[in-house]
Design a protein around this motif. Sequence first.
Motif, PDB file in Angstrom:
ATOM      1  N   PRO A   1      -3.245   5.538  -2.011  1.00 39.68           N
ATOM      2  CA  PRO A   1      -2.472   5.913  -1.008  1.00 39.68           C
ATOM      3  C   PRO A   1      -2.906   7.800  -1.602  1.00 39.68           C
ATOM      4  O   PRO A   1      -2.578   8.684  -0.510  1.00 39.68           O
ATOM      5  CB  PRO A   1      -1.542   5.986  -2.346  1.00 39.68           C
TER       6      PRO A   1
ATOM      7  N   ASP B   1      -6.825   3.268   5.622  1.00 39.56           N
ATOM      8  CA  ASP B   1      -6.184   3.172   5.460  1.00 39.56           C
ATOM      9  C   ASP B   1      -6.482   1.350   5.735  1.00 39.56           C
ATOM     10  O   ASP B   1      -5.713   0.780   6.138  1.00 39.56           O
ATOM     11  CB  ASP B   1      -5.687   3.603   6.155  1.00 39.56           C
TER      12      ASP B   1
ATOM     13  N   ALA C   1      -6.510   2.303  -5.024  1.00 39.28           N
ATOM     14  CA  ALA C   1      -5.656   0.935  -4.965  1.00 39.28           C
ATOM     15  C   ALA C   1      -5.828   0.211  -6.335  1.00 39.28           C
ATOM     16  O   ALA C   1      -6.419  -0.553  -6.399  1.00 39.28           O
ATOM     17  CB  ALA C   1      -5.567   0.427  -3.508  1.00 39.28           C
TER      18      ALA C   1
ATOM     19  N   ASP D   1       6.431  -6.830  -6.172  1.00 44.88           N
ATOM     20  CA  ASP D   1       5.288  -5.970  -5.189  1.00 44.88           C
ATOM     21  C   ASP D   1       5.664  -7.572  -3.942  1.00 44.88           C
ATOM     22  O   ASP D   1       4.898  -7.373  -3.352  1.00 44.88           O
ATOM     23  CB  ASP D   1       4.494  -6.142  -4.961  1.00 44.88           C
TER      24      ASP D   1
ATOM     25  N   GLY E   1      -5.653   5.714   1.630  1.00 45.16           N
ATOM     26  CA  GLY E   1      -5.521   4.843   1.364  1.00 45.16           C
ATOM     27  C   GLY E   1      -4.197   4.091   1.108  1.00 45.16           C
ATOM     28  O   GLY E   1      -2.896   4.671   1.138  1.00 45.16           O
ATOM     29  N   GLU E   2      -4.223   2.387   0.584  1.00 47.09           N
ATOM     30  CA  GLU E   2      -2.787   2.038   0.224  1.00 47.09           C
ATOM     31  C   GLU E   2      -2.902   1.497  -0.975  1.00 47.09           C
ATOM     32  O   GLU E   2      -3.232   1.771  -1.609  1.00 47.09           O
ATOM     33  CB  GLU E   2      -3.020   0.719   0.504  1.00 47.09           C
ATOM     34  N   ALA E   3      -1.603   1.245  -1.418  1.00 49.94           N
ATOM     35  CA  ALA E   3      -1.841   0.650  -2.767  1.00 49.94           C
ATOM     36  C   ALA E   3      -2.113  -0.069  -3.708  1.00 49.94           C
ATOM     37  O   ALA E   3      -2.715  -0.124  -4.575  1.00 49.94           O
ATOM     38  CB  ALA E   3       0.021   1.473  -3.136  1.00 49.94           C
TER      39      ALA E   3
ATOM     40  N   ARG F   1      -6.721  -1.591   4.660  1.00 52.62           N
ATOM     41  CA  ARG F   1      -5.661  -2.488   3.734  1.00 52.62           C
ATOM     42  C   ARG F   1      -6.444  -3.638   2.542  1.00 52.62           C
ATOM     43  O   ARG F   1      -6.083  -4.344   1.705  1.00 52.62           O
ATOM     44  CB  ARG F   1      -4.326  -2.638   3.600  1.00 52.62           C
ATOM     45  N   THR F   2      -7.048  -4.169   3.672  1.00 52.96           N
ATOM     46  CA  THR F   2      -7.629  -6.060   3.274  1.00 52.96           C
ATOM     47  C   THR F   2      -8.460  -6.194   3.454  1.00 52.96           C
ATOM     48  O   THR F   2      -9.603  -5.971   4.302  1.00 52.96           O
ATOM     49  CB  THR F   2      -6.684  -7.021   4.003  1.00 52.96           C
TER      50      THR F   2
ATOM     51  N   GLY G   1      -2.322  -6.138   6.743  1.00 51.50           N
ATOM     52  CA  GLY G   1      -2.611  -4.541   7.777  1.00 51.50           C
ATOM     53  C   GLY G   1      -4.136  -4.628   7.931  1.00 51.50           C
ATOM     54  O   GLY G   1      -4.111  -5.718   8.807  1.00 51.50           O
TER      55      GLY G   1
END
Length: 885
Positions: free
Chosen positions: A506, A479, A355, A550, A510-512, A481-482, A412
């Motif tokens: 991803p 997943d 990420a 973004d 996971g997340e971008a 994100r934070t 998230g």
Amino acid sequence: MLLSVYRAAQDRDSVEALARRADEDLPVLAEVALGAPPRAKLMDHLIDPMREQWLPTLGAQDLAEIVNLVQHGLTGDARDEVLRTTQERVDFLRARRRTDNFKAVLRREFIARNKDRRPVLTTSAPQSERDASEWRITGAGATDPREPYPHQREAWSAMDALLDDDASDDRGGLLILPTGAGKTYTMVRWLLQRMSKDADLTVLWIADRQELVEQAAWTFVEVGRSLPLGVERTLRRIHSGANVATTLASEALDIAVVTRQSLRGKFDAGTRKRIQKFVGGRRTIVVIDEAHHAIAPTYAQVLTLLDDLCQPMLVGLTATPWPSGYGGTMELRQRFPRVLAKVDPAELVRSGVLARPVHHSVETAQRVELSDEERTQLGKGDLTADLLRRFDVARRNDLIVETWSNRREEWGKTLVFAVNIAHADHLGRLFEEQGAPTLVVHTRSGRARGEVLDEFREATQPTVLVSVGMLTEGVDLPDARTVFLARPTTSRILLRQMIGRVLRGPRAGGEALAHIVDVRDKWDEDVDVLRPIEIPLGTGQPEPPRGETDGLHRLPRIVDEASGVDVPEDVVARVLRACVERHRGSSTVPMVRSLRLTGFYRLDELSPPVFDHTQRRYEALVESEVAGNHVSVAKAMESFEDLPIPRPLRRDVEAVLDFVRSQGVAPPLEPLQVMVDVRAIAADLADRAMSPLDQHAWLKERFETSLARAVYPSFQAFDEAVHQALFALASPGRIDPEDVRPGSGGEKLVAVAERDLSVLLDRVRTRAQELVADEDPVYRDLLGTRLDIGWTRDVDRTAFARWAPRMAGRRRGEPKIWVSSMLRVDPAQVPDGVLEYLIWHEVVHHLLPGQGHDAGFRRLEALWPESASHDYFLDTLGERFDLTA
């Protein structure tokens, strides 16, 4: 038991598939479906299989103990019933009602009699309670959920070829993978796969710190579960908090994960015998974490002995390749002649494996006051438990929860790291009160960690998971994100582990974007409580593709003028720290008018910046250390005291010394060419015809895109410095008395051996008391405080004098005036009166620390008699004397 749970869930597919499963698959299925240990909430479905199928398998003594426990919870005749045979005891237990007490007893006894002895992940125990036993890596036939990436497959193929190439003399290779790319997992998985096929293969894993040893050991345990059933290997962790070095001699040991320090010291016959016993003629693979340490004397002795014993395969792990000019490059290349795998971190971001980290800061305004004892303790380890407790306060907790609640859709799924168990519970309640789906996990939370993590993984909406230390290792939460870093730390390993929980991209499920939220308190800048931005992740913050955004605002890049490459953000953060000085027990930010960053040292966990005015002192210090002339950190810091601000941070100097002492060579210096000069910016601004609004926008851009944002604490401070420089430009006949105006007049200055500055300072202080008699009483008090003076070690051709706090020792933070040795000349050339005026200028800095040459400063400076004449003398000194000699 599986059938009972599947039927209760009406999962017909699983019931039918169970009949086709091999017996060796059942333990893995049971662990997934029932939990390890079985979850309490499933006991309504498990009680009948336990009574009907499990109890009859027990021996008489086990049954008697269970009956006794159950009878203690009964009343009436059943409590005193005498049961003599095994069958009577089984029948008695089968006849019990399904009460909560009976289910609890049955579950507890089932767990106690079916434990699989293995290490478990938990928070760190006190040193005296740490496990010093032999660990058993046990194959469970579990499916490894991680799908290998191309760079990992490439590494495995290359390591297979290296191990199988018995004819080659090149037995060493380098694995270059950035943070988040899975260096440890990549290495451990390959090792265990090879060990499962070769029972005689043994592994010696050497790391530089205990935390890295523990991290590697846990990875062996976790990955080992995917080995085939029946495969077992033994492992010991050898360091001061686990096994002692003598346990290396165990012939039954397959994997030894050791610290460099455990092999350090006199390489005597005992050490040689232990290593010889460990190898025992077996094929050996040696792994060196942080591979540049391989040239240190400790490693050289161990590797030479191993070469004689068994010619091991040698693998070095590192996050970054060595830059050109690395002091020991040739020797390192001889140790690791092959590159087994190398991957660019930016490519991993682009491909979605990692990420893209996005840093946020939440300022709490909570001031941290430290005692001298606490400051000393911080130099020895991470924050103490007593100190961490101070951060569990209502205002700070409310701010954390409010920050998350206001942007919950953006954050998230979020991990929150608390300072201790009580703090985790407090935060958990506050999040729940705000309507946030919240989970709390720690050693006293009352729920199994696996159960809580499963619930977090299954959540489909923004959810908060609060923990203390149970999520830093061995946890797969792709997943998430934070991460909210509500727990401050000085440990780079711990901070990497916390950040690493959200770096899965991803492609890894996971997340971008990985949002890293720094809950920032007000520490003195000389206290090395880390900012996440100071951890070099190597992934940068690449701009979104053209036409895309973004929605995040970021400061622009600071670019190296020579190469066009971005200056790493962790280097910028260290520059910002260095520009803050500790004075009179508090932090102050002196005004820096010009600064040139010439590079940074690339070390394991730190990137100390090097400025043009500090580079020669660093080089002299390093040369002395390489020659074996060791000095203490305090003495090393003193060698920088007479230099302009910013000066090196203590942690930076300590890291450089540690590197040189462990490697015997100079650390790698990455060259840069980045500077900020407010005089040049002011001159540029003066040439532009702009409205005040346009001037403001132009200056704001210059601030954000240059080193100025690391040198000045705010745009307002930068703007003030530029306008002071503009005022100076409007008065071309005057410069500051401390600034050297270059010149090469014909006459040479004649140096003298002695010229007592302390006498001149005493005269200045006496006169100053008269000058400020009608001023703020604080000035008179400050003139009575201790203020030292001295000549600079070298001739300073940039400033005639400067005022700065001391950097080391018991008097750290106390002020001192440094006068350039250029002026240690015959009084006939530079009279006492001129030096006294120059000293007065620095005394005004003492009265107004960090204020700069503003109007208030100029008013006090001008109180000195004949100041204009002295200004003229200093301004024209270069016309009469050669100041370049």
